[in-house]
Design a protein around this motif. Structure first.
Motif, PDB file in Angstrom:
ATOM      1  N   UNK A  11       0.846  -1.192   0.178  1.00  0.00           N
ATOM      2  CA  UNK A  11       0.042   0.070   0.022  1.00  0.00           C
ATOM      3  C   UNK A  11       0.914   1.222  -0.139  1.00  0.00           C
ATOM      4  N   UNK A  12       2.315   1.168  -0.158  1.00  0.00           N
ATOM      5  CA  UNK A  12       2.963   2.178  -0.269  1.00  0.00           C
ATOM      6  C   UNK A  12       3.235   3.034   1.216  1.00  0.00           C
ATOM      7  N   UNK A  13       3.241   2.079   2.250  1.00  0.00           N
ATOM      8  CA  UNK A  13       3.478   2.709   3.558  1.00  0.00           C
ATOM      9  C   UNK A  13       5.063   3.526   3.854  1.00  0.00           C
ATOM     10  N   UNK A  57       4.335  -2.877   7.247  1.00  0.00           N
ATOM     11  CA  UNK A  57       3.037  -2.964   8.050  1.00  0.00           C
ATOM     12  C   UNK A  57       2.086  -4.065   7.903  1.00  0.00           C
ATOM     13  N   UNK A  58       1.952  -4.394   6.280  1.00  0.00           N
ATOM     14  CA  UNK A  58       0.960  -5.320   5.911  1.00  0.00           C
ATOM     15  C   UNK A  58       1.594  -6.466   5.409  1.00  0.00           C
TER      16      UNK A  58
ATOM     17  N   UNK B 100      -8.202   0.917   0.997  1.00  0.00           N
ATOM     18  CA  UNK B 100      -6.819   1.131   0.661  1.00  0.00           C
ATOM     19  C   UNK B 100      -6.614   2.095  -0.511  1.00  0.00           C
ATOM     20  N   UNK B 104      -4.229   4.279   1.262  1.00  0.00           N
ATOM     21  CA  UNK B 104      -2.861   3.972   1.017  1.00  0.00           C
ATOM     22  C   UNK B 104      -2.146   5.332   0.985  1.00  0.00           C
ATOM     23  N   UNK B 105      -0.952   5.299   1.811  1.00  0.00           N
ATOM     24  CA  UNK B 105       0.045   6.441   2.030  1.00  0.00           C
ATOM     25  C   UNK B 105      -0.038   7.396   0.276  1.00  0.00           C
ATOM     26  N   UNK B 273       6.072   7.402  16.720  1.00  0.00           N
ATOM     27  CA  UNK B 273       6.341   5.960  16.850  1.00  0.00           C
ATOM     28  C   UNK B 273       6.692   5.684  17.842  1.00  0.00           C
ATOM     29  N   UNK B 345      -3.437  -1.791  10.230  1.00  0.00           N
ATOM     30  CA  UNK B 345      -4.332  -0.396  10.343  1.00  0.00           C
ATOM     31  C   UNK B 345      -4.446  -0.030   8.668  1.00  0.00           C
ATOM     32  N   UNK B 348      -3.065   3.929   8.724  1.00  0.00           N
ATOM     33  CA  UNK B 348      -1.895   4.404   9.555  1.00  0.00           C
ATOM     34  C   UNK B 348      -1.104   5.562   8.688  1.00  0.00           C
ATOM     35  N   UNK B 352      -0.363   8.919  10.703  1.00  0.00           N
ATOM     36  CA  UNK B 352       0.816   9.391  10.549  1.00  0.00           C
ATOM     37  C   UNK B 352       0.941  10.741   9.903  1.00  0.00           C
TER      38      UNK B 352
END
Lengths: 65, 399
Positions: A11-13, A57-58, B100, B104-105, B273, B345, B348, B352
């Motif tokens: 998801x590109x975190x 994280x995923x 997502x 998604x970021x 964090x 999550x 997230x 953030x």
């Protein structure tokens, strides 16, 4: 060891990029580029890869030995 | 490894008020009692060591969410069962794909300015009062505004969201008087979600409209649209509010951390964090075993309810050196507070963005922050947060 990427799960975190910037990069669109696709990793790169895999994280990254 | 004949029984009630005040010493006892222990007070298993929690989160086939992630299965059936939280792949993945896409970021990148502006507006208004409640007059306002707008909800009527989220989080724990008295709030919230699932109410192009699109296009079943939108609302509000409150408390009680972050705001994400690690807004969720499973030499039978204790795993000395110490340089990106694996999550990235934006604004506006009265702890079983934080600030001249 090698890293496999589940691009559907990604998801590109960006945690992987944080932990191993030589290996993982998010491009301008936020899409993951894995620079060592299909390649064996050793030494420092392998250690960074392990941290990156742990950090996703995923759980989109897996280690293959 | 020899499996133990009887499970380690842990007879402390980890959800009792006096434990919720400071659960960490009890978590340590729980971890030391066994890799998996049976909580006598609640007839549920608990896994508290970092490695085992993480492994269980990864193994969704054995530790299933499909019977809900609440303590009590009866409440789960009215709660998370069948929703994104309470389903396993493949159903889960189908629902997750809709969320997502927006969360998604990479999808959030265009929102940074919006979030920063909102943070600045909420924080500067609170700070201008000099003395205010950092929870009710600051922390609560930001996610309601940001997530409310992103979902596309009308501006009026959003008050029901926070009360609803709070009530629903109580429903993750044991049946208590506090939960009972909140049940009407759950009803009001569910009623609100039903009413909002309407293109006439939702802003076009919003996340809520996208959920309706997904249903119209057959990407998700129609009956899943409401619960999915609800997932955005609950998860996007409460936990973020709680995190902001926890952060303000940290800064008010630790002038050295305040000073370090004010002098170098690039420390704020790292501090976030580490704060997530030491004070997880969500202390744990539950799973149900689909088979007999051995965890660290202890056999958990099939069909057992198991608590995965994020708050405990995050303080596990087996994984984090000096785990009770808040270390600004630690930057523990592998903490359990956002979960891990398939249910990690989805929001997230937004968290953030939001929380550091709020705290960075706060640091820019004030030279000091102190508690101005007794903070009130939020006594809710799986949540770690403040319901009231009266503070006084000195406003920075450089503004």
């Amino acid at each position: 060891m090698r890293v496999s990427v589940d691009y559907d799960r990604c998801e590109g975190h960006g945690m992987c990029e944080q932990m191993a910037p030589k290996l993982f990069e998010l491009d301008d669109e936020g899409m993951l580029i894995y620079h060592y696709e299909g390649q064996d990793l050793e030494g420092e790169l392998a250690r960074d890869a392990e941290q990156a895999v742990a950090a996703c994280p995923v759980a989109a990254l897996r280690i293959q030995r | 490894m020899t499996l133990s004949a009887t499970p380690p029984v842990f007879d402390v009630d980890i959800f009792a008020d006096e434990i919720l005040v400071d659960p960490y010493p009890i978590y340590k006892k729980l971890r030391d009692a066994g890799a998996a222990v049976y909580l006598a007070a609640h007839s549920v298993w608990a896994i508290g060591r970092y490695d085992d929690v993480r492994a269980a989160l990864l193994d969704y086939e054995t530790f299933s969410s499909a019977r809900g992630v609440e303590l009590l299965e009866d409440l789960a059936n009215m709660g998370t069962v069948g929703t994104i939280l309470g389903s396993d792949p493949p159903k889960h993945d189908m629902l997750r794909a809709v969320l997502s896409e927006k969360l998604a970021p990479r999808a959030l990148r265009g929102l940074r300015d919006f979030v920063d502006e909102r943070a600045e507006a909420v924080v500067s208004e609170a700070v201008a009062r000099g003395s205010f409640d950092a929870v009710t007059e600051m922390a609560q306002l930001l996610p309601v505004g940001v997530v409310g707008d992103l979902i596309g909800l009308p501006k009026e009527g959003r008050e029901v969201l926070l009360d609803g989220a709070d009530a629903i989080f109580h429903a993750f724990g044991p049946m208590t008087p506090r939960l009972m008295e909140r049940l009407p709030k759950v009803q009001a919230y569910l009623q609100y979600t039903r009413e909002m699932l309407d293109r006439d109410k939702l802003t076009p192009g919003s996340w809520g409209a996208a959920v309706l699109d997904a249903a119209d296009e057959g990407r998700i079943p129609v009956e899943d649209a409401g619960p999915l939108m609800s997932a955005y609302m609950i998860a996007g509000m409460d936990s973020t509010v709680n995190s902001i409150g926890n952060f303000v408390y940290l800064l008010a009680k630790n002038p050295d951390i305040f000073a370090a972050c004010k002098a170098d705001p690039t420390l704020v994400p790292k501090a976030f964090e580490e704060l997530l690690r030491t004070e997880s807004p969500v202390q744990g969720f539950f799973r149900t075993t689909t088979r007999d499973v051995e965890v660290g030499g202890v056999c958990i039978p099939k069909d057992s309810r198991v608590m995965l204790c994020f708050g405990s795993g995050n303080r596990d000395e087996r994984h984090y050196a000096d785990p009770d110490r808040f270390d600004l340089q630690r930057n523990p990106t592998d903490h359990l507070s956002f979960g891990y694996g398939t249910h990690g999550c989805a929001g997230q990235g937004l968290a953030r963005m939001e929380v550091p934006a709020a705290i960075t604004s706060l640091l820019r506006h004030v030279d000091s922050i102190q508690l101005n009265g007794e903070p009130e702890r939020n006594f809710s079983a799986v949540v770690r947060s403040w319901s009231s934080l009266p503070v006084t600030v000195t406003v920075s001249d450089a503004n």
